[in-house]
Design a protein around this motif. Structure first.
Motif, PDB file in Angstrom:
ATOM      1  N   GLN A 131       0.825  -1.199   0.000  1.00  0.00           N
ATOM      2  CA  GLN A 131       0.000   0.000   0.000  1.00  0.00           C
ATOM      3  C   GLN A 131       0.860   1.250   0.000  1.00  0.00           C
ATOM      4  O   GLN A 131       1.756   1.402   0.836  1.00  0.00           O
ATOM      5  CB  GLN A 131      -0.927   0.030   1.220  1.00  0.00           C
ATOM      6  CG  GLN A 131      -1.830   1.256   1.215  1.00  0.00           C
ATOM      7  CD  GLN A 131      -2.554   1.473   2.537  1.00  0.00           C
ATOM      8  OE1 GLN A 131      -2.158   0.939   3.563  1.00  0.00           O
ATOM      9  NE2 GLN A 131      -3.605   2.267   2.519  1.00  0.00           N
ATOM     10  N   TYR A 194      -0.918  -1.094  -4.465  1.00  0.00           N
ATOM     11  CA  TYR A 194      -2.237  -0.523  -4.173  1.00  0.00           C
ATOM     12  C   TYR A 194      -2.053   0.934  -3.790  1.00  0.00           C
ATOM     13  O   TYR A 194      -1.367   1.253  -2.820  1.00  0.00           O
ATOM     14  CB  TYR A 194      -2.924  -1.333  -3.069  1.00  0.00           C
ATOM     15  CG  TYR A 194      -3.917  -0.567  -2.221  1.00  0.00           C
ATOM     16  CD1 TYR A 194      -4.899   0.244  -2.797  1.00  0.00           C
ATOM     17  CD2 TYR A 194      -3.888  -0.664  -0.831  1.00  0.00           C
ATOM     18  CE1 TYR A 194      -5.786   0.951  -2.012  1.00  0.00           C
ATOM     19  CE2 TYR A 194      -4.778   0.037  -0.036  1.00  0.00           C
ATOM     20  CZ  TYR A 194      -5.728   0.845  -0.629  1.00  0.00           C
ATOM     21  OH  TYR A 194      -6.605   1.548   0.153  1.00  0.00           O
ATOM     22  N   THR A 196      -3.685   4.515  -2.570  1.00  0.00           N
ATOM     23  CA  THR A 196      -4.829   5.257  -2.067  1.00  0.00           C
ATOM     24  C   THR A 196      -5.185   6.315  -3.114  1.00  0.00           C
ATOM     25  O   THR A 196      -4.448   6.517  -4.079  1.00  0.00           O
ATOM     26  CB  THR A 196      -4.527   5.870  -0.692  1.00  0.00           C
ATOM     27  OG1 THR A 196      -3.383   6.710  -0.778  1.00  0.00           O
ATOM     28  CG2 THR A 196      -4.294   4.782   0.344  1.00  0.00           C
ATOM     29  N   ASP A 242      -8.105   3.058  -5.598  1.00  0.00           N
ATOM     30  CA  ASP A 242      -8.904   3.238  -4.392  1.00  0.00           C
ATOM     31  C   ASP A 242      -9.977   4.266  -4.713  1.00  0.00           C
ATOM     32  O   ASP A 242      -9.681   5.348  -5.229  1.00  0.00           O
ATOM     33  CB  ASP A 242      -7.998   3.736  -3.263  1.00  0.00           C
ATOM     34  CG  ASP A 242      -8.635   3.683  -1.887  1.00  0.00           C
ATOM     35  OD1 ASP A 242      -9.875   3.675  -1.798  1.00  0.00           O
ATOM     36  OD2 ASP A 242      -7.894   3.663  -0.892  1.00  0.00           O
ATOM     37  N   TRP A 321     -10.064  -2.664  -7.729  1.00  0.00           N
ATOM     38  CA  TRP A 321     -10.378  -1.527  -6.871  1.00  0.00           C
ATOM     39  C   TRP A 321     -10.464  -1.959  -5.416  1.00  0.00           C
ATOM     40  O   TRP A 321     -10.993  -3.030  -5.100  1.00  0.00           O
ATOM     41  CB  TRP A 321     -11.727  -0.912  -7.241  1.00  0.00           C
ATOM     42  CG  TRP A 321     -11.785  -0.159  -8.523  1.00  0.00           C
ATOM     43  CD1 TRP A 321     -12.323  -0.586  -9.704  1.00  0.00           C
ATOM     44  CD2 TRP A 321     -11.324   1.179  -8.756  1.00  0.00           C
ATOM     45  NE1 TRP A 321     -12.228   0.392 -10.664  1.00  0.00           N
ATOM     46  CE2 TRP A 321     -11.618   1.493 -10.108  1.00  0.00           C
ATOM     47  CE3 TRP A 321     -10.696   2.140  -7.964  1.00  0.00           C
ATOM     48  CZ2 TRP A 321     -11.308   2.727 -10.678  1.00  0.00           C
ATOM     49  CZ3 TRP A 321     -10.383   3.371  -8.529  1.00  0.00           C
ATOM     50  CH2 TRP A 321     -10.685   3.656  -9.864  1.00  0.00           C
ATOM     51  N   ARG A 322      -9.987  -1.108  -4.538  1.00  0.00           N
ATOM     52  CA  ARG A 322     -10.319  -1.160  -3.117  1.00  0.00           C
ATOM     53  C   ARG A 322     -11.357  -0.070  -2.918  1.00  0.00           C
ATOM     54  O   ARG A 322     -11.151   1.075  -3.314  1.00  0.00           O
ATOM     55  CB  ARG A 322      -9.070  -0.922  -2.271  1.00  0.00           C
ATOM     56  CG  ARG A 322      -9.328  -0.907  -0.758  1.00  0.00           C
ATOM     57  CD  ARG A 322      -9.524   0.495  -0.265  1.00  0.00           C
ATOM     58  NE  ARG A 322      -9.371   0.624   1.187  1.00  0.00           N
ATOM     59  CZ  ARG A 322      -9.618   1.727   1.866  1.00  0.00           C
ATOM     60  NH1 ARG A 322     -10.020   2.818   1.232  1.00  0.00           N
ATOM     61  NH2 ARG A 322      -9.446   1.769   3.165  1.00  0.00           N
ATOM     62  N   ASP A 324     -13.454   2.326  -0.606  1.00  0.00           N
ATOM     63  CA  ASP A 324     -13.444   2.992   0.691  1.00  0.00           C
ATOM     64  C   ASP A 324     -14.853   3.041   1.281  1.00  0.00           C
ATOM     65  O   ASP A 324     -15.842   3.181   0.555  1.00  0.00           O
ATOM     66  CB  ASP A 324     -12.895   4.409   0.499  1.00  0.00           C
ATOM     67  CG  ASP A 324     -12.821   5.195   1.779  1.00  0.00           C
ATOM     68  OD1 ASP A 324     -12.089   4.768   2.692  1.00  0.00           O
ATOM     69  OD2 ASP A 324     -13.501   6.234   1.871  1.00  0.00           O
ATOM     70  N   GLU A 361     -13.649  -2.054   2.235  1.00  0.00           N
ATOM     71  CA  GLU A 361     -13.139  -1.589   3.517  1.00  0.00           C
ATOM     72  C   GLU A 361     -14.265  -1.626   4.537  1.00  0.00           C
ATOM     73  O   GLU A 361     -15.262  -0.925   4.417  1.00  0.00           O
ATOM     74  CB  GLU A 361     -12.595  -0.158   3.432  1.00  0.00           C
ATOM     75  CG  GLU A 361     -12.033   0.316   4.772  1.00  0.00           C
ATOM     76  CD  GLU A 361     -12.064   1.824   4.945  1.00  0.00           C
ATOM     77  OE1 GLU A 361     -11.189   2.348   5.663  1.00  0.00           O
ATOM     78  OE2 GLU A 361     -12.962   2.486   4.385  1.00  0.00           O
TER      79      GLU A 361
END
Length: 601
Positions: A131, A194, A196, A242, A321-322, A324, A361
């Motif tokens: 990250q 990854y 942010t 993200d 994708w992460r 949020d 998340e």
């Protein structure tokens, strides 16, 4: 002390459940191992079909050394089919579910699960994620104007812990700077970058996007992301973005149009009250999106031309994708569209880039949102991070994340019980893809929490050997410190050799390499064999490999494990905890703090 070997064992790995995703109507053979000395005379499988329990006998499949293997068929009659095992023994029956063996009746919540929903892409189980918080990783040297909202910081300045300038302290890291340091990632051994958020906003964290159409010019713009993605992929690595689907920034172009014209299409994208708009958790700077708006989906999450879809396509070619605040996306008062939103994002990934990964998340119990048809996996704070913190952290020195109390120091049995309980609440295919972390940009640093390089090694050994996908927050591998999430967003000490702990880097690198060298550590099941106050141990097993992991936070009494676990001399793979094979079993020495990892013949 006595080994904590279960009377019987089953999990969703290849030793017990055939690989692949079943379809409705399939009959799946599930296996359970029972020690020969167990009082269990017979084994049955209990399934739940359309809400009604059914119990069928299992048959003895084979006797293997001092173990009996039983097999039963489970019909996949529902998209998520629950099952557990009934052990018939003198003195009363017992249940075996994903939380263990019980001599009492238990609820269905801990049952094993078969699901017809495809798991995370295969590469995710072999991955190690790194990250990066772009503002703090590296500067390329490109000159860019400082925006009016920002408070410029020198690269060696300490991050603020609190106050109004926390989100405005700008160090100037950019995407070209990350590209210039990809050698560091390769040397460490990670293979997924990854990031942010890279969208522009009015903060250093960029979770308050002002547009989803472009990369922040402060990071180098769209061309910089395309270049970074190409460089990452050229090295055989992957890159993930993200995004916040729960809210935008108050400066987002959609919200500005919505506020200027309440009759506009964009006005339907947001939640409104009689007094104005809904801000996420009351923050006026983060207006909350309304996923019941028909026009929002095609713009944000549905299809190849949506925000989700467009950045998966060349030249950016994100590998996933992460998301949020996934736990709050689509949820407000009597509106609960979270599962629908997750399924639609997943559908876009499948249509645009079938091998892309979708991670949510949640800081708390995510099990209700992880049925397998939406998010592939979650950032596993409750099932990994928090129990590890409470086992390794000295008591009372740091606040517990999200709670108005000090972090406790709990025994190994508590950590194991917590891990098992959270893992039991989701299908094994989800457990195998969960993002396990020792920290992130939202938490204190692991070095600060545990206080010593020796305990950092214990923590990293758990991270790299536990089921799921390990995620490393940039800087942890060189011993970065930080007391809160904001304070932990430290810059990388590229030109500060005194701030680089090379021994810690060597530990991370060795344990990443260990994970990569062992299929059992990446794909194996999990059998807990030890849960002492100060030491825990487990087996990771595939059809062709068995690995024993023992981690100790302090000196302890040691343990003798059954000799049947190894038919020859164990191969030491990592660590300082001693192991010897004697006629009465495997003797694990009570050294601590420390870790031992061995391949058993």
């Amino acid at each position: 002390m006595t080994a904590r070997l279960l009377e019987a064992h089953h999990d969703g790995s290849e030793l017990y459940v055939p690989a692949g995703t079943p379809a409705l109507g399939d009959r799946v053979p599930v296996r359970v191992r029972v020690p020969a000395g167990s009082p269990a005379r017979a084994v049955h499988v209990r399934t739940v079909r359309d809400g009604e329990p059914e119990i069928r006998p299992a048959r003895l499949d084979r006797t293997d050394g001092d173990e009996r293997w039983f097999v039963a068929e489970v019909e996949v009659h529902n998209p998520v089919t629950r099952y557990r095992f009934l052990l018939d023994a003198p003195g009363g029956y017992r249940w075996l579910n994903a939380r263990g063996v019980h001599d009492r009746d238990v609820p269905d919540a801990g049952d094993f699960r078969l699901t017809v929903h495809a798991p995370a892409p295969a590469w995710a189980r072999d991955a190690v994620v790194y990250q990066v918080f772009p503002d703090r990783f590296a500067r390329s040297g490109a000159e860019r104007p400082v925006p009016g909202w920002a408070v410029p910081a020198a690269w060696d300045d300490e991050p603020l812990i609190a106050g109004q300038d926390v989100g405005r302290q700008l160090y100037g890291g950019d995407l070209a700077g990350i590209e210039e340091h990809l050698d560091h990632l390769e040397r460490l051994g990670v293979d997924v970058l990854y990031l942010t958020p890279f969208f522009p906003g009015r903060s250093n964290h960029r979770y308050d996007a002002s547009t989803f159409d472009h990369v922040d010019p402060l990071l180098g713009g769209d061309e910089a992301l395309a270049s970074l993605s190409a460089a990452v992929h050229a090295r055989g690595m992957r890159i993930m973005g993200d995004i916040t689907t729960n809210h935008t920034g108050v400066g987002h172009e959609w919200f500005e149009r919505a506020r200027d014209d309440r009759g506009s299409e964009e006005a339907s994208f947001y939640l409104w009250t009689r007094d104005g708009y809904v801000g996420w958790l009351g923050h006026a700077s983060l207006p909350k999106l309304d996923h019941s708006a028909p026009a929002l989906g095609p713009r944000l999450i549905d299809g190849p031309d949506s925000v989700i879809g467009r950045w998966l396509r060349p030249p950016y070619a994100l590998d996933g994708w992460r998301v949020d605040v996934a736990n709050m996306t689509g949820r407000y008062a009597d509106q609960d569209l979270t599962h629908d939103v997750a399924r639609r994002i997943r559908r876009t990934l499948t249509d645009v880039s079938p091998d892309a990964l979708l991670v949510s998340e949640h800081f708390h119990d995510a099990s209700d949102d992880l049925t397998g048809d939406g998010w592939h996996a979650n950032m596993n704070y409750n099932g990994f991070s928090r129990p590890v913190w409470t086992w390794l952290t000295p008591p009372g020195e740091h606040p517990m994340l999200g709670l108005p109390v000090a972090r406790p120091r709990r025994p190994g049995g508590s950590m194991v019980a917590t891990m098992r309980e959270f893992a039991s609440a989701v299908p094994w295919t989800v457990t195998a893809a969960q993002w396990n972390m020792l920290g992130s940009h939202d938490t204190a640093r692991i070095r600060t929490l545990v206080g010593s390089p020796e305990l950092v090694e214990v923590a990293v050994a758990l991270l790299m050997t536990y089921p799921g996908t390990p995620m490393v927050f940039a800087g942890d591998e060189v011993g970065a410190t930080g007391t809160t999430g904001e304070h932990a967003r430290t810059t990388m000490p590229w030109d500060r050799p005194a701030d680089r702990d090379e021994a810690t880097f060597a530990t991370y690198r060795a344990l990443v390499a260990l994970r990569r060298s062992s299929r059992a550590l990446r794909h194996g099941g999990l059998r807990w064999v030890l849960a002492d106050d100060d030491a825990v141990g487990y087996l990771r097993e595939t059809a062709d490999e068995r690995v024993l992991v023992v981690a100790a936070r302090a000196p302890w009494s040691g343990v003798t494990l059954p000799a049947s676990l190894a038919t020859g001399e164990p191969e030491a793979l990592h660590g300082s905890v001693p192991l010897s094979l004697g006629p009465d079993g495997l003797h694990v020495g009570g050294v601590g703090p420390g870790v031992g990892v061995w391949r058993l013949a």
